[in-house]
Design a protein around this motif. Structure first.
Motif, PDB file in Angstrom:
ATOM      1  N   ILE A 224       0.833  -1.198   0.000  1.00  0.00           N
ATOM      2  CA  ILE A 224       0.000   0.000   0.000  1.00  0.00           C
ATOM      3  C   ILE A 224       0.868   1.250   0.000  1.00  0.00           C
ATOM      4  O   ILE A 224       0.569   2.245  -0.683  1.00  0.00           O
ATOM      5  CB  ILE A 224      -0.955  -0.006   1.201  1.00  0.00           C
ATOM      6  N   ARG A 225       1.959   1.229   0.769  1.00  0.00           N
ATOM      7  CA  ARG A 225       2.860   2.388   0.792  1.00  0.00           C
ATOM      8  C   ARG A 225       3.391   2.687  -0.607  1.00  0.00           C
ATOM      9  O   ARG A 225       3.413   3.841  -1.048  1.00  0.00           O
ATOM     10  CB  ARG A 225       4.015   2.115   1.746  1.00  0.00           C
ATOM     11  N   ALA A 226       3.835   1.662  -1.330  1.00  0.00           N
ATOM     12  CA  ALA A 226       4.378   1.866  -2.667  1.00  0.00           C
ATOM     13  C   ALA A 226       3.323   2.424  -3.610  1.00  0.00           C
ATOM     14  O   ALA A 226       3.591   3.318  -4.418  1.00  0.00           O
ATOM     15  CB  ALA A 226       4.945   0.556  -3.210  1.00  0.00           C
ATOM     16  N   LYS A 227       2.090   1.919  -3.511  1.00  0.00           N
ATOM     17  CA  LYS A 227       1.022   2.410  -4.379  1.00  0.00           C
ATOM     18  C   LYS A 227       0.657   3.850  -4.038  1.00  0.00           C
ATOM     19  O   LYS A 227       0.355   4.654  -4.926  1.00  0.00           O
ATOM     20  CB  LYS A 227      -0.193   1.479  -4.277  1.00  0.00           C
ATOM     21  N   MET A 228       0.676   4.176  -2.763  1.00  0.00           N
ATOM     22  CA  MET A 228       0.391   5.544  -2.357  1.00  0.00           C
ATOM     23  C   MET A 228       1.445   6.508  -2.903  1.00  0.00           C
ATOM     24  O   MET A 228       1.103   7.567  -3.462  1.00  0.00           O
ATOM     25  CB  MET A 228       0.358   5.636  -0.832  1.00  0.00           C
ATOM     26  N   LEU A 229       2.715   6.150  -2.774  1.00  0.00           N
ATOM     27  CA  LEU A 229       3.771   7.040  -3.245  1.00  0.00           C
ATOM     28  C   LEU A 229       3.805   7.122  -4.767  1.00  0.00           C
ATOM     29  O   LEU A 229       4.170   8.154  -5.334  1.00  0.00           O
ATOM     30  CB  LEU A 229       5.120   6.579  -2.691  1.00  0.00           C
ATOM     31  N   LEU A 230       3.403   6.044  -5.449  1.00  0.00           N
ATOM     32  CA  LEU A 230       3.277   6.088  -6.909  1.00  0.00           C
ATOM     33  C   LEU A 230       2.200   7.093  -7.305  1.00  0.00           C
ATOM     34  O   LEU A 230       2.382   7.903  -8.218  1.00  0.00           O
ATOM     35  CB  LEU A 230       2.934   4.701  -7.436  1.00  0.00           C
ATOM     36  N   ALA A 481       1.093  -6.675 -10.380  1.00  0.00           N
ATOM     37  CA  ALA A 481       0.800  -5.247 -10.330  1.00  0.00           C
ATOM     38  C   ALA A 481       1.973  -4.474  -9.746  1.00  0.00           C
ATOM     39  O   ALA A 481       2.325  -3.388 -10.233  1.00  0.00           O
ATOM     40  CB  ALA A 481      -0.456  -5.000  -9.495  1.00  0.00           C
ATOM     41  N   SER A 482       2.611  -5.029  -8.728  1.00  0.00           N
ATOM     42  CA  SER A 482       3.747  -4.341  -8.114  1.00  0.00           C
ATOM     43  C   SER A 482       4.965  -4.348  -9.033  1.00  0.00           C
ATOM     44  O   SER A 482       5.772  -3.413  -9.003  1.00  0.00           O
ATOM     45  CB  SER A 482       4.077  -4.989  -6.764  1.00  0.00           C
ATOM     46  N   PHE A 483       5.125  -5.386  -9.853  1.00  0.00           N
ATOM     47  CA  PHE A 483       6.173  -5.361 -10.883  1.00  0.00           C
ATOM     48  C   PHE A 483       5.965  -4.159 -11.811  1.00  0.00           C
ATOM     49  O   PHE A 483       6.915  -3.445 -12.159  1.00  0.00           O
ATOM     50  CB  PHE A 483       6.148  -6.647 -11.711  1.00  0.00           C
ATOM     51  N   LEU A 484       4.719  -3.946 -12.210  1.00  0.00           N
ATOM     52  CA  LEU A 484       4.426  -2.851 -13.136  1.00  0.00           C
ATOM     53  C   LEU A 484       4.469  -1.495 -12.438  1.00  0.00           C
ATOM     54  O   LEU A 484       4.801  -0.488 -13.061  1.00  0.00           O
ATOM     55  CB  LEU A 484       3.080  -3.094 -13.811  1.00  0.00           C
ATOM     56  N   ASP A 485       4.130  -1.466 -11.148  1.00  0.00           N
ATOM     57  CA  ASP A 485       4.307  -0.232 -10.371  1.00  0.00           C
ATOM     58  C   ASP A 485       5.776   0.190 -10.400  1.00  0.00           C
ATOM     59  O   ASP A 485       6.112   1.358 -10.643  1.00  0.00           O
ATOM     60  CB  ASP A 485       3.884  -0.441  -8.918  1.00  0.00           C
ATOM     61  N   ARG A 549      -0.067  -2.379 -18.261  1.00  0.00           N
ATOM     62  CA  ARG A 549      -0.992  -2.239 -17.135  1.00  0.00           C
ATOM     63  C   ARG A 549      -2.440  -2.369 -17.615  1.00  0.00           C
ATOM     64  O   ARG A 549      -3.282  -2.963 -16.927  1.00  0.00           O
ATOM     65  CB  ARG A 549      -0.809  -0.880 -16.452  1.00  0.00           C
ATOM     66  N   ARG A 550      -2.705  -1.826 -18.780  1.00  0.00           N
ATOM     67  CA  ARG A 550      -4.077  -1.827 -19.314  1.00  0.00           C
ATOM     68  C   ARG A 550      -4.637  -3.231 -19.421  1.00  0.00           C
ATOM     69  O   ARG A 550      -5.814  -3.472 -19.107  1.00  0.00           O
ATOM     70  CB  ARG A 550      -4.073  -1.167 -20.697  1.00  0.00           C
ATOM     71  N   VAL A 551      -3.813  -4.181 -19.878  1.00  0.00           N
ATOM     72  CA  VAL A 551      -4.334  -5.527 -20.113  1.00  0.00           C
ATOM     73  C   VAL A 551      -4.069  -6.480 -18.953  1.00  0.00           C
ATOM     74  O   VAL A 551      -4.905  -7.320 -18.636  1.00  0.00           O
ATOM     75  CB  VAL A 551      -3.782  -6.107 -21.433  1.00  0.00           C
ATOM     76  N   GLU A 552      -2.920  -6.371 -18.309  1.00  0.00           N
ATOM     77  CA  GLU A 552      -2.594  -7.277 -17.209  1.00  0.00           C
ATOM     78  C   GLU A 552      -3.510  -7.046 -16.010  1.00  0.00           C
ATOM     79  O   GLU A 552      -3.920  -7.999 -15.349  1.00  0.00           O
ATOM     80  CB  GLU A 552      -1.131  -7.102 -16.791  1.00  0.00           C
TER      81      GLU A 552
END
Length: 630
Positions: A224-230, A481-485, A549-552
């Motif tokens: 969640i932290r990584a997604k927030m900072l992204l 998802a985190s790979f693509l983040d 990201r669009r398809v995965e």
């Protein structure tokens, strides 16, 4: 504050949450706070109640919150509005600061945040009741993360919010104590960043006890932290000139309109920290293999949704383990299964998503070398080396002879995500029939209004008519998802070849499992069986990351966050205008296989953020409305 106080059920009631014994607690309707923290069972129940607002990725993301229908992935039958599908009303333009939203974050999440703070302040070891200090320390870290996570959900949804971390209103509070205005976006992110990171330091990456599976881990915190900072590094809130002058009542700018490259660096570092911790703890992409010992993308992509963590699905980073949670996917399934088997038959995908999937050769359909053919029909069946039977009912057969060419020679993710006319309907043991008045299209509100149904996450044999549903492991976020983040963040953080190669490395991990060619910055021939050339510049790598990201991640709730934070909604035709599919009013091939408008969406710039209800602003004069909603 006084320790002894009564908490009414409507405000602070203890509810059951989890799948394990620890989290399955019966509610108390009225309890004394001192009693709670001297009783192990009540302590566990209190914490379980703090957990209870973690989103349910089955029903919540689709219907309650709307994340999956607000974007341009999934579309529900517009005529479901008569059953109070208010999120459909929103995408068609019927959205004001008084419009009902079932997510109810503004009211509901602060209650859980307050419960988390009370828990942290009052919980203590009970040596005589088998609640040692080490367990208490874990519990406090879990509650600390959950409070930060709920704050982030509020911030991501509404933009700047009233923010008083670690504050518990006293029992003798006055109304003015609660009349707090919004704080700047970056200020809140900075605090939550520290909270999530500190919680992660106190928790294990994996619980060794199966009974604790579903409780917060360091990996969940870091995800969640990584997604927030992204999000915080992205164009919507990083140097966006739209929000200049959007101030709180104290005159402070609520968004920083000055671009900061350092935000991307911080996001990249957060993503890499997560990936390193996850890898060290044994997390990995879920894969299955075909008869030749190679990755079978078809079965891997389908079964990642139906395989438990304990059975080898180490791709799950953030599980959702409420005891009956999987049953919420019945709602999802019921909207896909046809009326023949008791379903609603109206949850489909946009033509734009169909077009976004790559060809078998790994190229997008718009590429001149993709070998994409739209019209006409195939003259023979197509086979691949796979154990999957979802194409025609026969192992290895992907499409049958006579399939519309638009759907031929596509990548595996297309076939495991989309049900199109003539694709295999496993439950019925036949092909789908989507022409008007055929078996799967009675031309009512419960029919594929745009000529497609969604297949992803739906178990092929789920049968609403007889109540037969496959148990499934539910989760909010997974490793791909985190790979693509990380790929996105590292490309944006450092504009150099080393970083672009690192970005493609993680995109390629996802593509390898998906069964499509890898990307390279090196020069290769157009017919190279393994690689596709990408120009060595930041813009080119950004484009391939976004396409991936669009398809995965389609139909998983991520798209809504992505198109908002990239600030690109106005550039997406299907988000702000006519939406296309096949013509479900067609009675034959000539009529059906035409790109046809099935609805027209309305988009306003205000919709990047949820509005604050007028009633809330009337109650609290220190609040300001979200941008452009006035």
């Amino acid at each position: 504050m006084s320790l002894k106080k009564y908490i009414l059920a409507g405000l602070m009631g203890i509810v059951s949450f989890g799948s394990c014994t620890y989290l399955d607690k019966e509610p108390d309707t009225e309890i004394d706070l001192g009693m709670v923290f001297e009783n192990k069972t009540k302590v566990e129940s209190w914490l379980a109640n703090v957990y209870s607002r973690i989103p349910n990725p089955g029903n919540d993301w689709l219907n309650t919150y709307g994340w999956e229908v607000f974007a341009d992935d999934l579309t529900a039958s517009a005529r479901w509005q008569q059953w109070d599908w208010t999120n459909i009303t929103k995408i068609l333009g019927g959205w004001t600061p008084n419009t009902k939203w079932d997510g109810n974050f503004w009211d509901g999440l602060p209650r859980k945040i307050r419960q988390a703070y009370i828990f942290i302040e009052n919980v203590h070891a009970l040596p005589n009741a088998d609640l040692p200090q080490r367990e208490v320390d874990y519990m406090k870290a879990e509650a600390r993360f959950l409070a930060a996570y709920y704050w982030w959900q509020l911030l991501e949804t509404y933009g700047p919010i009233p923010f008083r971390p670690n504050y518990i209103a006293p029992t003798d509070f006055t109304l003015s104590d609660l009349m707090v205005g919004q704080r700047p976006f970056d200020e809140i992110v900075s605090h939550l960043d520290n909270e999530m990171l500190e919680a992660a330091k106190q928790l294990p990456p994996v619980w060794q006890s199966v009974e604790k599976y579903g409780r917060i881990t360091s990996v969940m915190c870091l995800t969640i932290r990584a997604k927030m900072l992204l999000f915080a590094a992205s164009p919507l809130v990083n140097g966006n000139e739209w929000y200049i002058g959007h101030k709180n009542k104290e005159g402070e700018e609520l968004f920083n309109s000055t671009y900061s490259q350092e935000k991307w660096v911080k996001a990249a570092e957060a993503c890499k920290l997560l990936l390193d911790e996850a890898e060290q703890a044994g997390y990995r992409l879920y894969v299955e293999y075909n008869a030749e010992g190679e990755i079978d993308p078809f079965t891997s992509l389908e079964n990642v949704w139906f395989t438990k963590f304990q059975d080898g699905n180490k791709e799950i980073l953030f599980p959702y383990t409420k005891q009956d949670a999987y049953q919420s996917y019945q709602f999802y399934t019921n909207k896909v299964v046809t009326k023949e088997y008791g379903g609603g038959n109206g949850l489909g995908v946009y033509q734009g998503l169909v077009d976004a999937f790559f060809m078998k050769n790994g190229l997008p359909i718009k590429d001149n070398n993709a070998k994409y053919v739209e019209e006409g029909f195939s003259s023979e069946k197509e086979t691949r080396v796979t154990e999957w039977t979802g194409g025609t009912g026969q192992k290895g057969e992907v499409t049958a002879e006579g399939t519309y060419n638009m759907y031929c020679n596509r990548e595996p993710r297309f076939y495991t995500t989309v049900s199109y006319n003539g694709s295999w309907y496993a439950l019925a043991g036949r092909k789908y029939e989507f022409f008007k008045n055929q078996k799967d299209n009675d031309y009512t509100h419960d029919a594929p209004q745009n000529g497609y149904l969604v297949r992803k996450k739906v178990y092929p044999q789920d049968n609403p008519k007889n109540g037969s549903y496959k148990w499934r492991q539910m989760f909010l976020y997974r490793l791909s998802a985190s790979f693509l983040d990380y790929a996105e963040a590292i490309n944006e953080a450092y504009d150099d070849k080393v970083s672009r190669e690192e970005a493609l490395k993680y995109v390629n991990k996802v593509r390898e499992r998906a069964g499509v060619r890898q990307y390279t910055l090196n020069t290769v021939s157009l017919d190279d069986p393994k690689y596709i050339h990408v120009d060595d510049n930041q813009l080119a790598v950004r484009e391939v990351v976004r396409m991936e990201r669009r398809v995965e991640l389609c139909c998983e709730g991520s798209r809504w966050s992505d198109i908002r934070r990239w600030r690109i909604v106005e550039s997406l035709p299907e988000m702000c205008g006519d939406d296309y599919g096949m013509n479900y009013g067609g009675t034959n091939s000539n009529e059906f296989y035409k790109r046809t408008v099935f609805q027209t969406r309305v988009w306003k710039r205000a919709m990047y953020w949820m509005p604050v209800y007028f009633a809330e602003i009337n109650k609290n004069t220190n609040l300001v409305q979200a941008p452009f909603w006035n």
